[in-house]
Design a protein around this motif. Sequence first.
Motif, PDB file in Angstrom:
ATOM      1  N   LEU A 255       0.824  -1.209   0.000  1.00  0.00           N
ATOM      2  CA  LEU A 255       0.000   0.000   0.000  1.00  0.00           C
ATOM      3  C   LEU A 255       0.860   1.263   0.000  1.00  0.00           C
ATOM      4  CD1 LEU A 255      -2.818  -0.982   2.541  1.00  0.00           C
ATOM      5  CD2 LEU A 255      -2.933  -0.949   0.036  1.00  0.00           C
ATOM      6  N   GLY A 256       2.012   1.214   0.700  1.00  0.00           N
ATOM      7  CA  GLY A 256       2.919   2.359   0.718  1.00  0.00           C
ATOM      8  C   GLY A 256       3.474   2.653  -0.666  1.00  0.00           C
ATOM      9  N   GLY A 257       3.783   1.588  -1.425  1.00  0.00           N
ATOM     10  CA  GLY A 257       4.271   1.772  -2.794  1.00  0.00           C
ATOM     11  C   GLY A 257       3.213   2.364  -3.701  1.00  0.00           C
ATOM     12  N   LYS A 258       1.973   1.845  -3.572  1.00  0.00           N
ATOM     13  CA  LYS A 258       0.870   2.371  -4.384  1.00  0.00           C
ATOM     14  C   LYS A 258       0.583   3.831  -4.038  1.00  0.00           C
ATOM     15  CE  LYS A 258      -1.509  -2.059  -5.154  1.00  0.00           C
ATOM     16  NZ  LYS A 258      -1.377  -2.067  -6.617  1.00  0.00           N
ATOM     17  N   MET A 259       0.649   4.147  -2.757  1.00  0.00           N
ATOM     18  CA  MET A 259       0.395   5.514  -2.308  1.00  0.00           C
ATOM     19  C   MET A 259       1.459   6.467  -2.853  1.00  0.00           C
ATOM     20  SD  MET A 259      -0.120   6.851   1.623  1.00  0.00           S
ATOM     21  CE  MET A 259      -1.203   5.478   2.003  1.00  0.00           C
ATOM     22  N   ALA A 260       2.721   6.026  -2.830  1.00  0.00           N
ATOM     23  CA  ALA A 260       3.807   6.864  -3.336  1.00  0.00           C
ATOM     24  C   ALA A 260       3.671   7.094  -4.839  1.00  0.00           C
ATOM     25  CB  ALA A 260       5.152   6.214  -3.014  1.00  0.00           C
ATOM     26  N   ASP A 261       3.212   6.057  -5.569  1.00  0.00           N
ATOM     27  CA  ASP A 261       3.001   6.198  -7.018  1.00  0.00           C
ATOM     28  C   ASP A 261       1.859   7.166  -7.312  1.00  0.00           C
ATOM     29  OD1 ASP A 261       5.048   4.511  -7.814  1.00  0.00           O
ATOM     30  OD2 ASP A 261       3.776   2.725  -7.814  1.00  0.00           O
ATOM     31  N   LYS A 262       0.799   7.064  -6.520  1.00  0.00           N
ATOM     32  CA  LYS A 262      -0.411   7.853  -6.796  1.00  0.00           C
ATOM     33  C   LYS A 262      -0.295   9.302  -6.313  1.00  0.00           C
ATOM     34  CE  LYS A 262      -5.449   7.645  -6.236  1.00  0.00           C
ATOM     35  NZ  LYS A 262      -6.588   6.875  -5.679  1.00  0.00           N
ATOM     36  N   LEU A 263       0.221   9.488  -5.083  1.00  0.00           N
ATOM     37  CA  LEU A 263       0.245  10.819  -4.470  1.00  0.00           C
ATOM     38  C   LEU A 263       1.597  11.515  -4.588  1.00  0.00           C
ATOM     39  CD1 LEU A 263      -1.618   9.987  -1.117  1.00  0.00           C
ATOM     40  CD2 LEU A 263      -2.616  10.874  -3.236  1.00  0.00           C
ATOM     41  N   GLY A 264       2.622  10.763  -4.930  1.00  0.00           N
ATOM     42  CA  GLY A 264       3.981  11.296  -4.882  1.00  0.00           C
ATOM     43  C   GLY A 264       4.595  10.987  -3.533  1.00  0.00           C
ATOM     44  N   PRO A 265       5.928  10.878  -3.454  1.00  0.00           N
ATOM     45  CA  PRO A 265       6.567  10.450  -2.208  1.00  0.00           C
ATOM     46  C   PRO A 265       6.326  11.386  -1.018  1.00  0.00           C
ATOM     47  CG  PRO A 265       8.214  10.962  -3.913  1.00  0.00           C
ATOM     48  CD  PRO A 265       6.882  10.998  -4.559  1.00  0.00           C
ATOM     49  N   ILE A 266       6.317  12.692  -1.229  1.00  0.00           N
ATOM     50  CA  ILE A 266       6.175  13.612  -0.097  1.00  0.00           C
ATOM     51  C   ILE A 266       4.809  13.468   0.574  1.00  0.00           C
ATOM     52  CG2 ILE A 266       6.059  16.048   0.593  1.00  0.00           C
ATOM     53  CD1 ILE A 266       8.878  15.081   0.127  1.00  0.00           C
ATOM     54  N   LYS A 267       3.740  13.484  -0.202  1.00  0.00           N
ATOM     55  CA  LYS A 267       2.403  13.344   0.376  1.00  0.00           C
ATOM     56  C   LYS A 267       2.231  11.977   1.042  1.00  0.00           C
ATOM     57  CE  LYS A 267      -0.165  16.585  -2.563  1.00  0.00           C
ATOM     58  NZ  LYS A 267      -1.244  16.736  -3.562  1.00  0.00           N
ATOM     59  N   ALA A 268       2.750  10.930   0.371  1.00  0.00           N
ATOM     60  CA  ALA A 268       2.640   9.581   0.934  1.00  0.00           C
ATOM     61  C   ALA A 268       3.392   9.480   2.259  1.00  0.00           C
ATOM     62  CB  ALA A 268       3.182   8.556  -0.065  1.00  0.00           C
ATOM     63  N   LEU A 269       4.609  10.017   2.294  1.00  0.00           N
ATOM     64  CA  LEU A 269       5.413   9.961   3.520  1.00  0.00           C
ATOM     65  C   LEU A 269       4.792  10.799   4.636  1.00  0.00           C
ATOM     66  CD1 LEU A 269       8.999  10.132   1.975  1.00  0.00           C
ATOM     67  CD2 LEU A 269       7.960   8.168   3.135  1.00  0.00           C
ATOM     68  N   THR A 270       4.155  11.894   4.277  1.00  0.00           N
ATOM     69  CA  THR A 270       3.472  12.724   5.279  1.00  0.00           C
ATOM     70  C   THR A 270       2.375  11.920   5.978  1.00  0.00           C
ATOM     71  OG1 THR A 270       3.906  14.770   4.053  1.00  0.00           O
ATOM     72  CG2 THR A 270       2.081  14.806   5.627  1.00  0.00           C
ATOM     73  N   ILE A 271       1.574  11.202   5.190  1.00  0.00           N
ATOM     74  CA  ILE A 271       0.491  10.384   5.756  1.00  0.00           C
ATOM     75  C   ILE A 271       1.065   9.246   6.596  1.00  0.00           C
ATOM     76  CG2 ILE A 271      -1.398   8.799   5.171  1.00  0.00           C
ATOM     77  CD1 ILE A 271      -1.807  10.552   2.620  1.00  0.00           C
ATOM     78  N   ILE A 272       2.096   8.581   6.068  1.00  0.00           N
ATOM     79  CA  ILE A 272       2.651   7.399   6.744  1.00  0.00           C
ATOM     80  C   ILE A 272       3.357   7.786   8.042  1.00  0.00           C
ATOM     81  CG2 ILE A 272       4.369   5.554   6.554  1.00  0.00           C
ATOM     82  CD1 ILE A 272       3.602   5.499   3.506  1.00  0.00           C
ATOM     83  N   PHE A 273       4.190   8.829   8.011  1.00  0.00           N
ATOM     84  CA  PHE A 273       4.879   9.253   9.231  1.00  0.00           C
ATOM     85  C   PHE A 273       3.883   9.771  10.278  1.00  0.00           C
ATOM     86  CE2 PHE A 273       9.051  10.020   6.776  1.00  0.00           C
ATOM     87  CZ  PHE A 273       9.585   8.825   7.238  1.00  0.00           C
ATOM     88  N   GLY A 274       2.855  10.500   9.812  1.00  0.00           N
ATOM     89  CA  GLY A 274       1.834  10.979  10.744  1.00  0.00           C
ATOM     90  C   GLY A 274       1.100   9.835  11.420  1.00  0.00           C
ATOM     91  N   GLY A 275       0.718   8.832  10.621  1.00  0.00           N
ATOM     92  CA  GLY A 275       0.034   7.657  11.169  1.00  0.00           C
ATOM     93  C   GLY A 275       0.918   6.859  12.102  1.00  0.00           C
ATOM     94  N   LEU A 276       2.207   6.741  11.742  1.00  0.00           N
ATOM     95  CA  LEU A 276       3.147   5.975  12.565  1.00  0.00           C
ATOM     96  C   LEU A 276       3.339   6.630  13.928  1.00  0.00           C
ATOM     97  CD1 LEU A 276       5.168   3.689  12.920  1.00  0.00           C
ATOM     98  CD2 LEU A 276       6.859   5.038  11.654  1.00  0.00           C
ATOM     99  N   ALA A 277       3.501   7.962  13.940  1.00  0.00           N
ATOM    100  CA  ALA A 277       3.654   8.683  15.214  1.00  0.00           C
ATOM    101  C   ALA A 277       2.412   8.490  16.089  1.00  0.00           C
ATOM    102  CB  ALA A 277       3.901  10.163  14.949  1.00  0.00           C
ATOM    103  N   ALA A 278       1.233   8.563  15.472  1.00  0.00           N
ATOM    104  CA  ALA A 278      -0.021   8.404  16.220  1.00  0.00           C
ATOM    105  C   ALA A 278      -0.143   7.009  16.825  1.00  0.00           C
ATOM    106  CB  ALA A 278      -1.211   8.695  15.300  1.00  0.00           C
ATOM    107  N   ILE A 279       0.233   5.986  16.056  1.00  0.00           N
ATOM    108  CA  ILE A 279       0.085   4.609  16.545  1.00  0.00           C
ATOM    109  C   ILE A 279       1.097   4.299  17.648  1.00  0.00           C
ATOM    110  CG2 ILE A 279       1.618   3.266  15.022  1.00  0.00           C
ATOM    111  CD1 ILE A 279      -2.041   2.438  15.753  1.00  0.00           C
ATOM    112  N   LEU A 280       2.298   4.893  17.566  1.00  0.00           N
ATOM    113  CA  LEU A 280       3.282   4.702  18.637  1.00  0.00           C
ATOM    114  C   LEU A 280       2.799   5.349  19.935  1.00  0.00           C
ATOM    115  CD1 LEU A 280       6.622   5.245  16.668  1.00  0.00           C
ATOM    116  CD2 LEU A 280       5.937   3.150  17.851  1.00  0.00           C
ATOM    117  N   LEU A 281       2.209   6.526  19.823  1.00  0.00           N
ATOM    118  CA  LEU A 281       1.633   7.175  21.006  1.00  0.00           C
ATOM    119  C   LEU A 281       0.488   6.335  21.578  1.00  0.00           C
ATOM    120  CD1 LEU A 281       1.541  10.948  19.963  1.00  0.00           C
ATOM    121  CD2 LEU A 281       2.882   9.946  21.830  1.00  0.00           C
ATOM    122  N   MET A 282      -0.345   5.798  20.699  1.00  0.00           N
ATOM    123  CA  MET A 282      -1.481   4.987  21.122  1.00  0.00           C
ATOM    124  C   MET A 282      -1.014   3.732  21.871  1.00  0.00           C
ATOM    125  SD  MET A 282      -4.533   3.371  18.783  1.00  0.00           S
ATOM    126  CE  MET A 282      -4.831   4.960  17.995  1.00  0.00           C
TER     127      MET A 282
END
Length: 392
Positions: A255-282
């Motif tokens: 899904l990360g690869g598909k997201m990077a292809d569709k949205l571009g790496p910066i937007k994809a990484l923004t979503i992924i890093f944001g989600g990762l930080a949230a899940i670690l806090l959770m």
Amino acid sequence: MPLALLALALSAFAIGTTEFVIVGLLPTMAIDLNVSIPSAGLLVSLYAMGVAVGAPILTALTSRWNRKHVLLSVMALFVIGNLVAWQAPNYESLIIARVLTGLAHGVFFSIGSTIAAGLVPKEKGASAIAIMFTGLTVALVTGVPLGTYIGQIYGWEATFLTVSALGLLAMIGSAILVPNNLKQSKPAKVSAQFKVLTHPRLLLVYAITAIGYGGTFIAFTYLAPILSQVSNIQDNVISLILLVYGLSVAVGNILGGKMADKLGPIKALTIIFGGLAAILLMFNFTAPNPIAAVATILIWGAFAFGNVPGLQIYVVKLAERYTPDAVDVASGLNIAAFNVGIALGAWSGGLIVEASGLMNTPWVGAIVVLVALGLTRFSGSLDNKIMRTSTI
């Protein structure tokens, strides 16, 4: 697809298993070796440092060697390293074994893609590389939990013996199936390699890779002790949880690869890093409840490795723009950056555990990931600024 690709995939499976299986065996090994949990965690850090050194430096030193000879030498080193780990009489010997296998890992993944692509017609190169990397994904899904199970039942030494047997089988397969006359790309000039190491835009991406990936490993390295001591989950169940985590990683990678292809790496990484930080806090809040902890880990796996395709695509795009003569070198250095992140994450996680306990690792990891998110947004703003300048 040639059978030689199966030998490469088996090599990737064995190498991926030996890198991450320590996470599941950490409590067992700490008790058996009579060392603290943070000291056992250093076995993850030192392996990753071996990869970080092996990927750029040893690959460069062997760039003029026959590719098959390098492959067989690397797999021989891998087998020897795991045999040393199997027979390690003490903690210090095990450290040496981990560094040796880390060096082999770094070189294998640096040259493996080139070898895989060289085995097939040019238009099938990407598919060939994907098949080889399937071995690494399968290692996370099945190799790590299986290796953890073997280690818990028969002792951690048995895990390393099993992995060395797989490595030997892969080496024999490569010796028989991989041709001697593989095409070799012309080694990049020293000046081109130096440019990769000094270009500020590429250094920024390497920092994002190391910090973003390292944030996960501050907590992930100590996942088994957290599940055992905080979630009160039995050791034999932890291997099943790692299986769930591995399945989540495989899905997240795709899904990360598909997201990077569709949205571009910066937007994809923004979503992924944001989600990762949230899940670690959770995870700080869900860890005491076994069911909630497993549910959190399932989501964590998808975010934790979902950033890999985006980061690799991004570094290649920037290298094509700024260092077109050394794109392979730039890509290889990003692999090194991943492992620098693993090494620093596991090491700093150990310091946190020693100083203030296991449950301070997830929220600290979240803060580190947020730093990577900030650097990602900054890099994206630089890209936009350059695009605006070029259109004027």
